[in-house]
Design an enzyme around this catalytic site. Structure first.
Site, short mmCIF file in Angstrom:
data_model
loop_
_atom_site.label_atom_id
_atom_site.label_comp_id
_atom_site.label_asym_id
_atom_site.label_seq_id
_atom_site.Cartn_x
_atom_site.Cartn_y
_atom_site.Cartn_z
N LYS A 7 0.83 -1.21 0.09
CA LYS A 7 0.03 0.09 -0.04
C LYS A 7 1.02 1.26 -0.03
O LYS A 7 0.37 2.40 -0.67
CB LYS A 7 -1.07 -0.05 1.28
CG LYS A 7 -1.97 -0.96 1.08
CD LYS A 7 -3.24 -0.76 2.25
CE LYS A 7 -2.89 -0.61 3.36
NZ LYS A 7 -2.64 -1.92 4.03
N CYS A 32 -11.65 4.03 17.38
CA CYS A 32 -10.67 3.12 17.59
C CYS A 32 -9.35 2.70 18.59
O CYS A 32 -9.27 1.89 18.86
CB CYS A 32 -9.68 3.04 16.26
SG CYS A 32 -8.87 4.65 15.85
N MET A 33 -9.31 4.12 19.21
CA MET A 33 -8.24 4.27 20.25
C MET A 33 -8.58 4.69 21.58
O MET A 33 -7.78 4.82 22.50
CB MET A 33 -7.06 5.05 19.50
CG MET A 33 -6.64 4.78 18.25
SD MET A 33 -5.99 2.95 18.25
CE MET A 33 -4.86 2.80 19.65
N MET A 71 -7.70 -2.97 18.02
CA MET A 71 -8.96 -2.83 18.19
C MET A 71 -9.76 -3.79 18.76
O MET A 71 -10.69 -3.85 19.16
CB MET A 71 -9.67 -2.70 16.63
CG MET A 71 -9.13 -1.71 15.49
SD MET A 71 -8.85 -0.05 16.43
CE MET A 71 -8.06 0.74 15.21
N GLY A 118 -4.31 2.74 14.65
CA GLY A 118 -4.74 2.49 13.57
C GLY A 118 -4.53 3.41 12.54
O GLY A 118 -4.60 3.27 11.19
N GLN A 119 -4.37 4.96 12.83
CA GLN A 119 -4.13 5.92 11.94
C GLN A 119 -3.05 6.56 11.92
O GLN A 119 -2.28 6.69 13.00
CB GLN A 119 -5.60 6.79 11.97
CG GLN A 119 -6.82 6.27 11.87
CD GLN A 119 -7.68 7.33 11.94
OE1 GLN A 119 -8.25 8.04 10.83
NE2 GLN A 119 -8.49 7.57 13.00
#
Length: 753
Positions: free
Chosen positions: A86, A175-176, A343, A380-381
């Site tokens: 990616k 998510c966090m 998660m 996650g980000q």
């Protein structure tokens, strides 16, 4: 030429090897290029990958005003030149058919092209009208862990400091947030004490609720290298679904969904029963708590007695001896243990408790604040830490881990912002689920969404899509249409990634500078510009008179000095390849391990958990607690969601990459082979997944990449097609401490379509 999912997966190893050797991906021809044939790149510009929270350093190759190639930054400590596929394919997200090039406003039910002045004047007018008629809490801002830190900082200042509402939240809440609550309740401060460097020092890896192989592939490659280089390294994977991460596991625990609290308590029981406790560490550095009540070690031992492996086995669906074996591995004397999760622990109504119980294991054994010993929440980000948790862009926070409810904190922030502290509300604003509920029931009159896609990503989605249609919705976005921008009244075109300059903060406290490499297309502008222009029209121009992003950063950095979250100056970040805070000396070293000498500059000797008044961390007595919604006769399956390697979040970027789209054009649902046979479903049959909230139609996969335990189904959430958007099914119940939704468990029925 057909490019299959198998081809894509094979390319991962090739890509990692080639980027590690200085190779790049030819964005025009779609093939790997050697270091000497990189499409006549004119210059290489330093940045950070746009995807997950790992924070891989990249070098973007620019030619004729376009990013034509990307390679891993060999000087970045995170990835040391490696990238996943990616990352290598990042050039292909830049110039796409769905790039939004001009502002849009809704007229007569349709979104039509508008001028910037027309769009911004409308936004300001609608926000002014709402504030005038209904008060400041009638407006809100919803941001993202993909925003640059400067963008989130300005949004915080505009809404909390100038408008006077704390209705600012972001998708890291989904998510966090439980990781944040877990760290702060246990240690008094957010974010990990260790860094990725602990991977190379650890002897035992305890991976729970994380599929690193697909969600954090570069970190997984480091873990694989560590295991391959040392045959004594052991890997424990704890997950109801067998994932690709389990391919290197020495032990896999496929427990019953929602019973992780019982499992973690049972491990603590074994550690105590078998005298694996570091008693000196516990005596000198911890307190025991049950709820708000302080308890003794003996009282904690009595509490944990209910979780003997022989009892927990029946709850978790695991052999008692397997629980004992894993606890012994975790606690083995003279060996370093690193826990990693994401998660799977966080997206639960008891996500905070689950985080606390992982911390418990490290505190009981003293395996913490030493190289290779750390409880590490994976992010996650790309800037969920730097642009949300650190900047304070959640409804209860202020910059540098301050909180809105604290009058001293409000005064400190107001002084730097130049605003009246009396204007700043002490009441936490709407967290994510409450914010979109407020849109649905009419309390919220105007909502600004930036760099995220809640029209696809929120749980119990039908309710919240209806709410977004009811309120005046502004969306700052790079692509159009998305499942959020299609609902908007105004859509503002945003510059993407290295079309602008800014700062990201990754999951290991690493602050990284991203240089501007190219100009944005059409009339797209950086989100910083969007915010400043709206602020000006709302009458707050004097508070937003910045000449560049460095000036914004340096104002924000003032708020971190002396907080033990001290951030480095912009001038240094431009030159460096990332620094892990705190960096109290602007020219001094970064910090490897917090709370411990000699690593942490704020600790003179030993260990001091200085987020707590007495310097002691907390070991919590937290009981087993079921998910909000459990299977029954009508909805007999546990259902969970997650990520796959190919795509990211709502796929607005990855579905624009032809190789990725061809490899994985639509999402699917994984079923256990025995369950599939019982309901008469074969591989690649379509099925209906139905919950009490909605339905989704997906292709079934049996004995595929992931293998859920009996009674459980699992699906990725990346699909953009309405009939395949799984969040119509998921539940919006949330953790009462962190306010994070329980995406990971709900009850469904599955029928052949």
């Amino acid at each position: 030429m057909k490019f299959s999912r198998r081809d894509f997966l094979k390319s991962i190893a090739v890509a990692a090897a080639m980027t590690g050797s200085g190779c790049s991906f030819d964005a025009g021809g779609g093939k790997m290029q050697g270091p000497t044939s990189q499409q006549d790149v004119e210059q290489w510009v330093k940045g950070v990958c746009r995807y997950c929270g790992t924070g891989c350093g990249v070098l973007s190759g620019v030619s004729k005003g376009k990013i034509v190639a990307v390679k891993g930054d060999p000087d970045c400590a995170v990835n040391k030149g490696k990238l996943c596929v990616k990352g290598i394919l990042l050039p292909k997200i830049m110039d796409t058919e769905d790039r939004l090039l001009h502002p849009l406003i809704r007229k007569n039910g349709r979104l039509v092209r508008a001028t910037w002045d027309e769009a911004l004047d409308l936004v300001a007018a609608k926000f002014k009208e709402a504030i005038s008629q209904y008060g400041p809490d009638s407006v809100a801002y919803y941001g993202s862990g993909q925003n640059y830190a400067e963008e989130a900082y300005l949004a915080n200042k505009l809404f909390k400091g100038c408008i006077g509402t704390n209705n600012i939240d972001g998708n890291p809440r989904t998510c966090m947030a439980s990781a944040v609550a877990g760290y702060t309740t246990t240690f008094g401060k957010d974010e990990p004490m260790g860094t990725y460097a602990d991977i190379e020092q650890a002897d035992v890896f305890f991976i729970i609720g994380a599929n690193m192989a697909e969600a954090h592939p570069i970190l997984y490659s480091r873990l694989v290298d560590r295991k391959n280089g040392n045959p004594d390294v052991k890997v424990i994977v704890v997950d109801p679904r067998r994932t690709r991460t389990a391919d290197i596991a020495d032990v896999l625990l496929q427990f019953v969904p929602g019973t992780d609290l019982a499992l973690l308590n049972s491990m603590a029981y074994v550690i105590i029963e078998e005298n694996l406790v570091d008693r000196d560490f516990v005596a000198n550095h911890t307190n025991f708590m049950q709820g708000e009540k302080k308890i003794s070690f003996d009282e904690f031992k009595s509490f944990i007695a209910d979780y003997a492996p022989e009892k927990a086995a029946g709850i978790c669906g695991l052999p008692a001896e397997q629980i004992r074996a894993v606890a012994r591995l975790f606690a083995a004397k003279g060996r370093n243990t690193m826990s990693m999760w994401t998660m799977g622990l966080n997206q639960r109504i008891r996500g905070t408790w689950a985080n606390n119980l992982v911390h418990n294991l490290h505190l009981l054994t003293g395996k913490i604040c030493k190289p290779g010993n750390t409880p590490f929440s994976l992010t996650g980000q790309p800037s969920a830490c730097g642009s949300i948790r650190e900047v304070g862009a959640l409804s209860h926070l202020l910059p540098a881990h301050r909180v809105v409810a604290n009058a001293k904190h409000r005064e400190e922030v107001a002084r730097v912002w130049g605003v009246d502290p009396a204007k700043m509300s002490p009441k936490p604003g709407y967290h994510t689920i409450e914010m979109f509920r407020a849109a649905a029931d009419g309390r919220l009159k105007a909502l600004w969404v930036v760099c995220t896609n809640p029209g696809q990503s929120l749980p119990n989605l039908e309710l919240y899509r209806q709410g977004m249609e009811k309120t005046f919705l502004v969306v700052s976005e790079t692509y159009h249409p998305t499942r959020t921008s299609e609902l908007a009244d105004v859509v503002l075109p945003s510059a993407l990634w290295m079309e602008k300059e800014g700062i990201y903060g990754n999951g290991e406290r690493r602050t990284q500078h991203i240089a501007k490499a190219v100009e944005p297309p059409g009339e797209a502008k950086p989100d910083v510009w969007h915010l400043m222009e709206v602020a000006k029209r709302l009458g707050f121009e004097k508070f937003f008179a910045y000449k560049d992003t460095e000036e914004i950063w340096e104002e924000y950095r003032k708020l971190t000095v002396g907080t033990k979250m001290d951030l480095p100056p912009y001038s240094r970040l431009r030159k460096e390849h990332g620094l892990t805070w705190p960096v109290p000396d602007p020219d001094g070293p970064e910090t490897y391990i917090r709370y411990a000498a000699p690593y942490d500059p704020f600790v003179k000797e030993g260990i001091n958990f200085y987020g707590k008044p007495d310097g002691r961390a907390v070991i919590f007595a937290r009981p087993q607690s079921n998910a909000q919604e459990m299977p029954d006769s009508e909805y007999p399956f546990f259902f969970s969601t997650g990520r796959i390697l190919e795509h990211w979040h709502t796929a607005t970027m990855t579905m624009n990459v032809p190789e990725i789209k061809r490899a994985m054009p639509e999402m699917y649902v994984e079923l256990n082979a025995d369950d599939a046979a019982q309901i008469g479903v074969k591989d690649n049959d379509y099925v209906h997944i139905t919950s009490r909230r909605g339905q989704c139609r997906l292709k079934a996969k049996i004995d595929g990449r992931g293998q859920p335990r009996p009674g459980m189904a699992w699906a990725p959430f990346h699909d953009t097609e309405i009939s395949r958007m799984i969040n119509f099914v998921t539940i919006d119940a949330f953790d009462d401490i962190s306010k994070q939704p329980e995406y990971k468990i709900c009850a469904v029925k599955i029928e052949r379509a």
